[in-house]
Design a protein around this motif. Structure first.
Motif, PDB file in Angstrom:
ATOM      1  N   PRO A  73       0.684   5.008   7.796  1.00  0.00           N
ATOM      2  CA  PRO A  73       0.557   3.662   7.238  1.00  0.00           C
ATOM      3  C   PRO A  73       1.859   3.226   6.549  1.00  0.00           C
ATOM      4  CG  PRO A  73      -1.309   5.048   6.615  1.00  0.00           C
ATOM      5  CD  PRO A  73      -0.253   5.949   7.171  1.00  0.00           C
ATOM      6  N   VAL A  74       2.293   2.005   6.841  1.00  0.00           N
ATOM      7  CA  VAL A  74       3.510   1.448   6.246  1.00  0.00           C
ATOM      8  C   VAL A  74       3.171   0.062   5.705  1.00  0.00           C
ATOM      9  CG1 VAL A  74       5.854   0.632   6.723  1.00  0.00           C
ATOM     10  CG2 VAL A  74       5.035   2.728   7.789  1.00  0.00           C
ATOM     11  N   THR A  75       3.612  -0.242   4.496  1.00  0.00           N
ATOM     12  CA  THR A  75       3.232  -1.503   3.862  1.00  0.00           C
ATOM     13  C   THR A  75       4.366  -2.516   3.776  1.00  0.00           C
ATOM     14  OG1 THR A  75       3.724  -0.603   1.673  1.00  0.00           O
ATOM     15  CG2 THR A  75       1.452  -0.388   2.462  1.00  0.00           C
ATOM     16  N   ARG A  76       5.572  -2.178   4.258  1.00  0.00           N
ATOM     17  CA  ARG A  76       6.713  -3.087   4.096  1.00  0.00           C
ATOM     18  C   ARG A  76       7.430  -3.314   5.425  1.00  0.00           C
ATOM     19  NH1 ARG A  76       9.499  -5.242  -0.030  1.00  0.00           N
ATOM     20  NH2 ARG A  76      11.708  -5.722   0.235  1.00  0.00           N
ATOM     21  N   PHE A  77       7.720  -4.578   5.696  1.00  0.00           N
ATOM     22  CA  PHE A  77       8.488  -5.010   6.859  1.00  0.00           C
ATOM     23  C   PHE A  77       9.771  -5.639   6.311  1.00  0.00           C
ATOM     24  CE2 PHE A  77       9.259  -8.081  10.392  1.00  0.00           C
ATOM     25  CZ  PHE A  77       9.239  -7.189  11.463  1.00  0.00           C
ATOM     26  N   GLN A  78      10.885  -4.939   6.468  1.00  0.00           N
ATOM     27  CA  GLN A  78      12.146  -5.337   5.840  1.00  0.00           C
ATOM     28  C   GLN A  78      13.045  -6.074   6.835  1.00  0.00           C
ATOM     29  OE1 GLN A  78      13.272  -4.770   2.485  1.00  0.00           O
ATOM     30  NE2 GLN A  78      14.808  -6.237   3.188  1.00  0.00           N
ATOM     31  N   LEU A  79      13.473  -7.275   6.461  1.00  0.00           N
ATOM     32  CA  LEU A  79      14.428  -8.037   7.264  1.00  0.00           C
ATOM     33  C   LEU A  79      15.831  -7.750   6.755  1.00  0.00           C
ATOM     34  CD1 LEU A  79      12.517 -11.452   7.387  1.00  0.00           C
ATOM     35  CD2 LEU A  79      12.482  -9.628   9.084  1.00  0.00           C
ATOM     36  N   ARG A  80      16.751  -7.530   7.699  1.00  0.00           N
ATOM     37  CA  ARG A  80      18.133  -7.198   7.338  1.00  0.00           C
ATOM     38  C   ARG A  80      19.103  -8.050   8.150  1.00  0.00           C
ATOM     39  NH1 ARG A  80      18.631  -2.239   4.782  1.00  0.00           N
ATOM     40  NH2 ARG A  80      16.622  -1.183   4.497  1.00  0.00           N
ATOM     41  N   PRO A  85      20.014  -5.607   3.297  1.00  0.00           N
ATOM     42  CA  PRO A  85      18.657  -6.147   3.130  1.00  0.00           C
ATOM     43  C   PRO A  85      18.688  -7.629   2.785  1.00  0.00           C
ATOM     44  CG  PRO A  85      18.925  -4.097   1.903  1.00  0.00           C
ATOM     45  CD  PRO A  85      20.297  -4.531   2.328  1.00  0.00           C
ATOM     46  N   LEU A  86      17.789  -8.402   3.421  1.00  0.00           N
ATOM     47  CA  LEU A  86      17.682  -9.830   3.136  1.00  0.00           C
ATOM     48  C   LEU A  86      16.384 -10.148   2.399  1.00  0.00           C
ATOM     49  CD1 LEU A  86      18.821 -11.552   6.467  1.00  0.00           C
ATOM     50  CD2 LEU A  86      20.068 -11.501   4.296  1.00  0.00           C
ATOM     51  N   ALA A  87      15.272  -9.743   2.987  1.00  0.00           N
ATOM     52  CA  ALA A  87      13.969 -10.083   2.415  1.00  0.00           C
ATOM     53  C   ALA A  87      12.924  -9.130   2.976  1.00  0.00           C
ATOM     54  CB  ALA A  87      13.602 -11.524   2.747  1.00  0.00           C
ATOM     55  N   GLY A  88      11.856  -8.940   2.229  1.00  0.00           N
ATOM     56  CA  GLY A  88      10.790  -8.051   2.671  1.00  0.00           C
ATOM     57  C   GLY A  88       9.462  -8.776   2.781  1.00  0.00           C
ATOM     58  N   ILE A  89       8.643  -8.332   3.720  1.00  0.00           N
ATOM     59  CA  ILE A  89       7.269  -8.805   3.866  1.00  0.00           C
ATOM     60  C   ILE A  89       6.373  -7.601   3.604  1.00  0.00           C
ATOM     61  CG2 ILE A  89       5.560  -9.820   5.425  1.00  0.00           C
ATOM     62  CD1 ILE A  89       8.065 -10.839   7.060  1.00  0.00           C
ATOM     63  N   VAL A 102      14.960 -16.849   0.015  1.00  0.00           N
ATOM     64  CA  VAL A 102      14.373 -17.863  -0.872  1.00  0.00           C
ATOM     65  C   VAL A 102      12.943 -18.176  -0.438  1.00  0.00           C
ATOM     66  CG1 VAL A 102      14.555 -20.240  -1.695  1.00  0.00           C
ATOM     67  CG2 VAL A 102      16.628 -18.852  -1.407  1.00  0.00           C
ATOM     68  N   LEU A 103      12.760 -18.414   0.863  1.00  0.00           N
ATOM     69  CA  LEU A 103      11.443 -18.798   1.369  1.00  0.00           C
ATOM     70  C   LEU A 103      10.422 -17.687   1.189  1.00  0.00           C
ATOM     71  CD1 LEU A 103      12.501 -20.644   4.652  1.00  0.00           C
ATOM     72  CD2 LEU A 103      11.690 -21.681   2.524  1.00  0.00           C
ATOM     73  N   LEU A 104      10.829 -16.443   1.420  1.00  0.00           N
ATOM     74  CA  LEU A 104       9.864 -15.350   1.339  1.00  0.00           C
ATOM     75  C   LEU A 104       9.553 -14.924  -0.088  1.00  0.00           C
ATOM     76  CD1 LEU A 104      10.846 -13.206   4.449  1.00  0.00           C
ATOM     77  CD2 LEU A 104       8.829 -14.633   4.118  1.00  0.00           C
ATOM     78  N   ARG A 105      10.241 -15.532  -1.060  1.00  0.00           N
ATOM     79  CA  ARG A 105       9.843 -15.331  -2.461  1.00  0.00           C
ATOM     80  C   ARG A 105       8.745 -16.304  -2.864  1.00  0.00           C
ATOM     81  NH1 ARG A 105      15.435 -13.938  -3.521  1.00  0.00           N
ATOM     82  NH2 ARG A 105      15.944 -16.105  -4.024  1.00  0.00           N
ATOM     83  N   ILE A 106       8.426 -17.267  -1.996  1.00  0.00           N
ATOM     84  CA  ILE A 106       7.325 -18.198  -2.260  1.00  0.00           C
ATOM     85  C   ILE A 106       6.029 -17.527  -1.803  1.00  0.00           C
ATOM     86  CG2 ILE A 106       6.346 -20.457  -1.731  1.00  0.00           C
ATOM     87  CD1 ILE A 106       9.234 -21.393  -1.116  1.00  0.00           C
ATOM     88  N   PRO A 107       5.115 -17.210  -2.732  1.00  0.00           N
ATOM     89  CA  PRO A 107       3.939 -16.409  -2.366  1.00  0.00           C
ATOM     90  C   PRO A 107       3.157 -16.955  -1.177  1.00  0.00           C
ATOM     91  CG  PRO A 107       4.114 -16.569  -4.748  1.00  0.00           C
ATOM     92  CD  PRO A 107       5.164 -17.494  -4.182  1.00  0.00           C
TER      93      PRO A 107
END
Length: 382
Positions: A81-88, A93-97, A361-366
């Motif tokens: 199981p993995v809970t993080r999808f990291q965009l780079r 690193p740029l942003a995580g989901i 910026v966008l992925l910090r918006i819940p």
């Protein structure tokens, strides 16, 4: 029924293709008491890992296929199981989901080789008293007002009320049905590799790295392995360790040292959706109905959900409702994966700058973060 038994001559539903889609359909029909025959042209199931992620909605479907919870528990026990999808952007690193806030009993992505997913579905099918008939290659499919006749390469025939093509992108059933497969191919080839390596970000996330040279996905697998998926203008037929290491040095510099190449392949990807999912008594599911970029790991998951939905539709006597429900899902999945691929691989410097600036910026918006997490987990397709 066993895989070595003679092919029956009649059934209610003939399922062509015993990959994850066909197996999910068969398990659904078995649970509903519908007679079926599941046949596949291969002498045995593939033992390569291919698809490597099972999303939350698919785990929910497994719970529905086995209300005791044993089916999903068995697969979870074989996976990671993995809970993080990291965009780079390359190595940066740029942003995580994150998936741990998903409203589901399975708030994660399960990293597990496709052959394990097939194995647990087959185990469930056998526990219900059924099996796959192998090897039976379907060479002709004809339908009339009363049913469908399938003919195999050895001249055997199977008569069914309905036939389902779960037989992949080059579906014999789709071709027999005369259903168009609208879309096109990506220009790049894709490299798929399972490796043992030192990977600086570790084993707690899936990474998707953007880059002008191409998209690169690195995901942990059980047993200390990592899955690598990357686009290349023209890859060799069998990428070797040096080639894979070179790609990683270029795409995510300083992050990876490959110790062992377990398995590799080259393939080309299309983005296509069948013009319809039904023609009379012939129906389509999985890759026979839709193919798309591997970005986001949506393909096998969408196929398993197709199989479950079609099984329920056939069991309730409403095969027409299946296409109306599932084809819009495929269109949405294909659009999502195509956008992800094009955003990840743009070579326009200005667009890359805008992408790298806006995404964090966008992925910090819940609300936006949770919407994308739900989309990737396929929870919107319940």
């Amino acid at each position: 029924m066993t895989s070595t038994a003679a092919l029956p001559t009649r059934t209610d539903v003939a399922i062509v293709g015993a990959g994850p889609t066909g197996l999910a359909l068969a398990v659904t029909l078995a649970g509903a008491g519908v007679d079926f025959v599941l046949l596949d042209r291969q002498a045995e199931g593939a033992n390569t890992s291919r698809a490597a992620v099972v999303h939350a909605r698919t785990l929910e479907v497994l719970d529905e296929l086995d209300p005791s919870g044993g089916l999903s528990a068995e697969l979870i026990g074989r996976g990671l199981p993995v809970t993080r999808f990291q965009l780079r952007d390359g190595a940066r690193p740029l942003a995580g989901i994150t998936f741990d806030r998903l409203r589901t009993a399975h708030p994660y992505a399960l990293m597990v080789p496709q052959y394990e997913t097939e194995a647990v579905l087959l185990q469930r099918l056998r526990s219900l008293g059924h099996d796959v008939h192998r090897p039976h290659e379907v060479t002709a499919v004809t339908q009339d007002a009363d049913g469908v006749t399938l003919t195999t390469a050895t001249g055997e025939t199977l008569r069914a009320a309905h036939a389902v093509g779960a037989d992949g992108m080059h579906s014999a059933v789709r071709e027999a049905a005369g259903i168009g497969f609208t879309g096109s191919a990506y220009g790049e080839s894709f490299v798929l590799a399972d490796v043992v390596m030192d990977w600086a970000p570790g084993r707690r996330e899936v990474s998707l790295a953007f880059g002008a040279a191409g998209l690169t996905v690195v995901a942990p697998l059980p047993g200390g392995h990592f899955r690598i998926v990357t686009t290349v203008d023209e890859a060799p037929a069998e990428p070797d360790l040096a080639f894979v290491q070179g790609l990683l040095d270029e795409r995510v510099p300083g992050e990876a040292v490959v110790r062992e190449l377990v398995w590799s392949s080259r393939f080309r990807i299309h983005h296509r959706v069948a013009d319809r999912y039904r023609a009379g008594r012939l129906l389509l599911a999985g890759d026979a109905a839709h193919v798309h970029s591997p970005a986001g790991g949506q393909g096998m998951n969408t196929g398993i959900q197709d199989g479950h939905a079609l099984g329920r539709a056939l069991a309730t006597g409403d095969p027409g409702g299946y296409g109306a429900h599932r084809r819009p899902v495929a269109l949405r999945v294909v659009a999502l994966t195509d956008r992800m691929t094009r955003i990840a691989t743009t070579r326009n410097r200005a667009l890359r700058t805008v992408r790298n600036t806006l995404l964090p910026v966008l992925l910090r918006i819940p609300a936006l973060h949770d919407r994308l997490a739900n989309e990737l987990a396929e929870l919107d397709y319940r």
